[in-house]
Scaffold this active site. Structure first.
Site, PDB file in Angstrom:
ATOM      1  N   ASP A   6     -75.751  91.214  -1.838  1.00 22.50           N
ATOM      2  CA  ASP A   6     -76.505  92.166  -2.860  1.00 22.50           C
ATOM      3  C   ASP A   6     -75.612  92.031  -4.155  1.00 22.50           C
ATOM      4  O   ASP A   6     -74.559  92.627  -4.302  1.00 22.50           O
ATOM      5  CB  ASP A   6     -76.538  93.589  -2.128  1.00 22.50           C
ATOM      6  N   GLU A  13     -49.038  81.673 -17.665  1.00 22.13           N
ATOM      7  CA  GLU A  13     -47.567  82.203 -17.431  1.00 22.13           C
ATOM      8  C   GLU A  13     -47.635  83.762 -16.906  1.00 22.13           C
ATOM      9  O   GLU A  13     -47.272  84.527 -17.895  1.00 22.13           O
ATOM     10  CB  GLU A  13     -46.652  82.145 -18.550  1.00 22.13           C
ATOM     11  N   GLU A  32     -46.874  87.422 -15.753  1.00 25.93           N
ATOM     12  CA  GLU A  32     -46.079  88.164 -15.288  1.00 25.93           C
ATOM     13  C   GLU A  32     -46.482  89.502 -14.604  1.00 25.93           C
ATOM     14  O   GLU A  32     -47.644  89.613 -14.757  1.00 25.93           O
ATOM     15  CB  GLU A  32     -45.366  88.608 -16.548  1.00 25.93           C
ATOM     16  N   GLU A  56     -37.949  88.531 -14.997  1.00 26.36           N
ATOM     17  CA  GLU A  56     -38.307  88.741 -16.603  1.00 26.36           C
ATOM     18  C   GLU A  56     -37.319  89.845 -17.282  1.00 26.36           C
ATOM     19  O   GLU A  56     -36.320  90.348 -16.601  1.00 26.36           O
ATOM     20  CB  GLU A  56     -39.695  89.092 -16.900  1.00 26.36           C
ATOM     21  N   GLU A 104     -41.644  86.482 -13.042  1.00 21.68           N
ATOM     22  CA  GLU A 104     -42.569  85.559 -13.503  1.00 21.68           C
ATOM     23  C   GLU A 104     -42.477  84.312 -12.610  1.00 21.68           C
ATOM     24  O   GLU A 104     -41.352  83.839 -12.216  1.00 21.68           O
ATOM     25  CB  GLU A 104     -42.313  85.148 -14.849  1.00 21.68           C
ATOM     26  N   HIS A 108     -48.980  84.329 -21.017  1.00 15.70           N
ATOM     27  CA  HIS A 108     -48.934  83.342 -22.065  1.00 15.70           C
ATOM     28  C   HIS A 108     -50.009  82.131 -21.776  1.00 15.70           C
ATOM     29  O   HIS A 108     -49.702  81.590 -20.529  1.00 15.70           O
ATOM     30  CB  HIS A 108     -47.632  82.909 -22.757  1.00 15.70           C
ATOM     31  N   ARG A 150     -41.199  83.252 -31.418  1.00 19.87           N
ATOM     32  CA  ARG A 150     -42.158  83.636 -30.490  1.00 19.87           C
ATOM     33  C   ARG A 150     -42.847  84.932 -31.233  1.00 19.87           C
ATOM     34  O   ARG A 150     -43.423  85.807 -30.413  1.00 19.87           O
ATOM     35  CB  ARG A 150     -41.603  83.971 -29.301  1.00 19.87           C
ATOM     36  N   GLU A 163     -49.818  77.380 -27.332  1.00 20.83           N
ATOM     37  CA  GLU A 163     -49.590  78.312 -26.574  1.00 20.83           C
ATOM     38  C   GLU A 163     -50.299  79.658 -27.183  1.00 20.83           C
ATOM     39  O   GLU A 163     -49.434  80.063 -28.249  1.00 20.83           O
ATOM     40  CB  GLU A 163     -48.117  78.501 -25.973  1.00 20.83           C
ATOM     41  N   ARG A 193     -50.146  83.380 -26.905  1.00 21.35           N
ATOM     42  CA  ARG A 193     -49.302  84.238 -26.286  1.00 21.35           C
ATOM     43  C   ARG A 193     -49.786  85.846 -26.272  1.00 21.35           C
ATOM     44  O   ARG A 193     -49.199  86.652 -25.700  1.00 21.35           O
ATOM     45  CB  ARG A 193     -47.933  84.485 -26.942  1.00 21.35           C
TER      46      ARG A 193
END
Length: 451
Positions: free
Chosen positions: A57, A137, A139, A194, A201, A250, A322, A340, A342
């Site tokens: 359903d 990645e 976390e 982390e 992670e 990421h 970063r 990447e 982030r």
């Protein structure tokens, strides 16, 4: 045994069910908000599931269909068969398969199925001569449970980035999670503690984008189940604790040509990125505000996306630091060249988030968008005037603004398809409105006796 109408992959599943003593199958699919759902059937129904599908359903699933349009059919993907690793050995085994959702009124894929939305993005890439690889990645936090088994926000340890025991008390939990993931076919690359207390992670190897999105849902399920066996609550909530780093996801993406070459690599480029990679990056930057609504889909997501906690909020790219939204990681070999993004967090629907990234990047390639120069300085140290000099915009600061950006962005909105886009916007506007009228403990503590 089968009646001969099964594919080789389907017959292989039936053989594994028999050889591994599987008694129950969990047929999994994902709703619009990214929640994994499942319909459990006896394993003896496996052949019927392949040949006829399993009906359910759809009106009971968030954002699927109205009651008068409720009949849906699950079509299992035999390539996703895996025995669940957390059952006791003496118990009967259970396995899962991830399913595509079929609209019974048309016999066609259901446009509200997030897996179908990602498949359409991959079809577009294929038409342009590319396949897509991705690697997330994700976390997560591990919290203690109270005496009633409810989650607290008391972390299970006091460790920090890459800490070892005795500070990192979750090594055994991570080890068992890795074993469970490997039992289900994952290639785990690394795991570590982390930055924040109780934060972890586990990275798994990149794969084609559809398998990767499937894996994110499986990853979250395995982490929660095995953490619970250890007496902990695992959460993928982006920012469960104030004033510490939140949890991100990421996501690395690369395109490959039909002959298996990495379309993002160019040895002669200063950054070893091809013209396609630069244009793809430009497309993602161009559509980043709208992607944010999908990749950061909760009110809580925007408690993570603030300066000072290593989360990207500035629309720029870099080959070094970063602080930018997109980073070009170092690549040991040409096949590893990638970009990447982030900003995504692990509360997102991985099918929809990856689909919007792909469409945005392909839009950049199709329109030959010019990629801005990389920003090699720490953008967190820039004041507003310097950001303006560099032309650096900021991601939406709340869910409401992100949904506004989504509705204004034709490329990303269309990437979701009309059905999902409409239902997603409706659900997220309601969530943001409920948040706005709520009164938090912070407000009560700050204002109740003061005014």
């Amino acid at each position: 045994m089968s009646d001969g109408n099964l594919t080789t992959a389907e017959q292989d599943v039936l053989d594994q069910i028999e050889s591994k003593g599987v008694d129950f199958l969990r047929l999994q699919f994902t709703d619009i908000l990214g929640t994994v759902k499942n319909v459990s059937v006896p394993a003896r129904q496996a052949e019927k599931a392949f040949t006829e599908g399993i009906y359910f359903d759809g009106s009971s699933i968030e954002g699927f269909v109205r009651i008068q349009e409720s009949d849906m059919r699950l079509k299992p993907d035999p390539e996703t068969f895996a025995v669940l690793p957390w059952r006791d050995k003496e118990d009967s085994a259970a396995a899962r398969m991830i399913c595509d959702v079929i609209d019974t009124s048309t016999g066609e894929p259901f446009e509200g199925d997030p897996r179908y939305v990602l498949k359409q993005a991959l079809d577009r890439a294929n038409e342009m001569g590319y396949t897509v690889n991705a690697a997330p990645e994700p976390e997560f936090f591990l919290f203690e449970e109270d005496e009633d088994g409810h989650a607290t926000t008391e972390t299970n340890d006091h460790g920090g980035y890459f800490d070892l025991a005795p500070k990192d008390l979750a090594q055994d939990v991570r080890r068992d999670i890795i074993y469970g993931l490997e039992d289900m076919g994952f290639e785990v690359e690394a795991s570590h503690h982390e930055v924040a207390q109780g934060q972890h992670e586990i990275n798994f190897e990149y794969d084609d984008a559809l398998t990767t999105a499937d894996n994110v849902g499986t990853f979250r399920t395995v982490v929660r189940a095995i953490a619970a066996q250890h007496g902990y609550h695992a959460t993928f909530m982006p920012k469960p604790i104030p004033k510490v780093n939140g949890s991100g996801m990421h996501t690395h993406i690369s395109l490959f040509t039909e002959d298996g070459e990495n379309a993002f690599h160019d040895e002669d480029d200063e950054f070893n990125l091809s013209d396609e990679a630069h244009a793809f990056t430009a497309g993602v930057l161009e559509h980043a505000p709208a992607i944010t609504a999908v990749a950061n889909p909760t009110v809580n997501s925007y408690k993570r996306l603030v300066p000072g906690y290593e989360a990207p909020v500035y629309v720029a790219w870099s080959d070094r630091n970063r602080s930018a939204l997109i980073r070009k990681p170092a690549a040991r070999v040409p096949a590893a060249s990638r970009v990447e993004l982030r900003s995504p967090d692990p509360s997102c629907n991985p099918y929809l988030a990856i689909a919007t990234m792909i469409h945005a990047g392909l839009d950049g390639i199709e329109n030959d968008l010019e990629c801005p120069d990389p920003v090699r300085e720490n953008i967190y140290d820039f004041d507003e005037q310097k950001r303006e000099e560099y032309g650096i915009e900021t991601l939406p600061s709340n869910l409401g603004a992100a949904v506004d950006a989504l509705e204004e962005d034709e490329v990303v909105y269309d990437a979701l398809g009309e059905h999902i886009a409409e239902k997603f916007v409706e659900a997220k506007r309601q969530e943001f409105e409920e948040y706005l009228i709520d009164v938090s403990d912070w407000e009560l503590e700050r204002y109740l006796e003061k005014y």
